[in-house]
Design a protein around this motif. Sequence first.
Motif, mmCIF file in Angstrom:
data_model
loop_
_atom_site.group_PDB
_atom_site.id
_atom_site.type_symbol
_atom_site.label_atom_id
_atom_site.label_comp_id
_atom_site.label_asym_id
_atom_site.label_seq_id
_atom_site.Cartn_x
_atom_site.Cartn_y
_atom_site.Cartn_z
ATOM 1 N N ALA A 40 1.874 -1.553 4.793
ATOM 2 C CA ALA A 40 1.888 -0.181 4.294
ATOM 3 C C ALA A 40 3.445 0.136 5.059
ATOM 4 O O ALA A 40 3.831 -0.506 5.876
ATOM 5 C CB ALA A 40 0.863 0.608 5.029
ATOM 6 N N LEU A 81 0.864 -1.366 -0.115
ATOM 7 C CA LEU A 81 -0.139 0.328 0.174
ATOM 8 C C LEU A 81 0.960 1.216 -0.020
ATOM 9 O O LEU A 81 1.611 1.452 0.998
ATOM 10 C CB LEU A 81 -0.884 0.169 1.244
ATOM 11 C CG LEU A 81 -1.979 -1.324 1.429
ATOM 12 C CD1 LEU A 81 -2.538 -1.033 2.722
ATOM 13 C CD2 LEU A 81 -2.752 -1.239 0.290
ATOM 14 N N LEU A 121 -5.424 5.655 2.631
ATOM 15 C CA LEU A 121 -4.499 4.979 3.027
ATOM 16 C C LEU A 121 -4.929 3.926 4.326
ATOM 17 O O LEU A 121 -4.636 2.869 4.537
ATOM 18 C CB LEU A 121 -3.347 5.311 2.963
ATOM 19 C CG LEU A 121 -2.060 4.472 3.406
ATOM 20 C CD1 LEU A 121 -1.783 3.475 2.236
ATOM 21 C CD2 LEU A 121 -0.740 5.449 3.571
ATOM 22 N N LEU A 162 1.520 5.515 -0.601
ATOM 23 C CA LEU A 162 0.904 6.613 -0.952
ATOM 24 C C LEU A 162 1.104 7.730 -2.071
ATOM 25 O O LEU A 162 2.470 7.655 -2.468
ATOM 26 C CB LEU A 162 1.071 7.614 0.336
ATOM 27 C CG LEU A 162 0.443 8.868 0.604
ATOM 28 C CD1 LEU A 162 -1.290 8.551 0.649
ATOM 29 C CD2 LEU A 162 0.734 9.325 2.156
ATOM 30 N N TYR A 206 -2.254 2.223 -5.034
ATOM 31 C CA TYR A 206 -1.744 3.498 -4.393
ATOM 32 C C TYR A 206 -2.934 4.040 -3.992
ATOM 33 O O TYR A 206 -4.161 4.028 -4.468
ATOM 34 C CB TYR A 206 -1.367 4.474 -5.812
ATOM 35 C CG TYR A 206 0.019 4.200 -6.164
ATOM 36 C CD1 TYR A 206 1.007 5.050 -5.460
ATOM 37 C CD2 TYR A 206 0.529 3.556 -6.831
ATOM 38 C CE1 TYR A 206 2.388 4.987 -5.726
ATOM 39 C CE2 TYR A 206 1.641 3.273 -7.272
ATOM 40 C CZ TYR A 206 2.797 4.030 -6.642
ATOM 41 O OH TYR A 206 4.031 3.906 -6.936
ATOM 42 N N ALA A 207 -2.935 4.842 -2.609
ATOM 43 C CA ALA A 207 -3.942 5.670 -1.974
ATOM 44 C C ALA A 207 -3.781 6.974 -2.291
ATOM 45 O O ALA A 207 -2.696 7.484 -2.413
ATOM 46 C CB ALA A 207 -3.938 5.107 -0.558
#
Length: 300
Positions: A242, A195, A231, A197, A224-225
């Motif tokens: 993450a 995960l 996220l 950002l 991708y957040a």
Amino acid sequence: MDIKRLETFINLVETKNYTRTAKAMHVTQPTVTHDINAIENEVGVKLFNRSKRSVMVTKNGWAFYQKIRPLINNYYSAVQDIQKNDLGENYKITIGYSYTPFNDYYVPLWIKKFQEQRPQVKFSIMSLNHNELKQHILSNEIDVVITTKKDIDDLKNIKSYVLETEPFKAIVPKNNALSKKKLLKLTDFQNQKMLFLDNNWAAEDLINLQNQLMHINKQMHITYANDLSSLNVLVKGEQGIALGLYCLYAELNENLTYVPIDWEPQVNLVVITTKTNCKKTVREFIELIQKFKLDLNINQ
């Protein structure tokens, strides 16, 4: 034309006496005479008829007075309004805000604690992505931002105050075998669901780590957040591994755990303001933040 001279003119029209005008304006009588002569020379019109015993305003002088009097009043009214606005701005603190569990928990506590000491201070929150926050603080549209020290290395005219220093860790679901490791190497993330950002929201420190992991591990599966709140939802939903700091994600649910990463750079979490920000309340607020965090560390 000099404002003080115009005030002398207005007063002389109203008193019709040089001595009383000199006293009211806190100047000498020759100064009053000099100021009136200077105005008449500038406008090219006689404003008073003078004798040894009296001062009489001329027709042109009276017309000039009627025009100038409200202008002077408006001038001082405008000065007072600006001063009041400036005073109000000095008692307003605008915080640049991007959602993190850390900000969501601590910023309201800081605001509440500060207003217990300074109830006249008003707070405003401006929610922006990471890059927008940097632009807005440089233009003095916001007063303070919480970010990382490395993220502001390229910014000029910035003062920073360290709140926390720690290394990055991996936030790993406990059903993942990597959760059992004591230390994760950068090569351990091959074939893992990650995960990441988006760069508009990520600080420079995190961008560097994400890029390094992608360079080393060609087979990662990355989601991708586009912001930190998204996220956080994916992290809680156990949708992958993450990268985070304990101070940003202090409370994980029971199905997640922190695992240290073999990644040398330490991250300095800082509160920043501009060097040109002269608000006393901003300095006091930053001092409270630093003390508040130190008190929390002592209590942990």
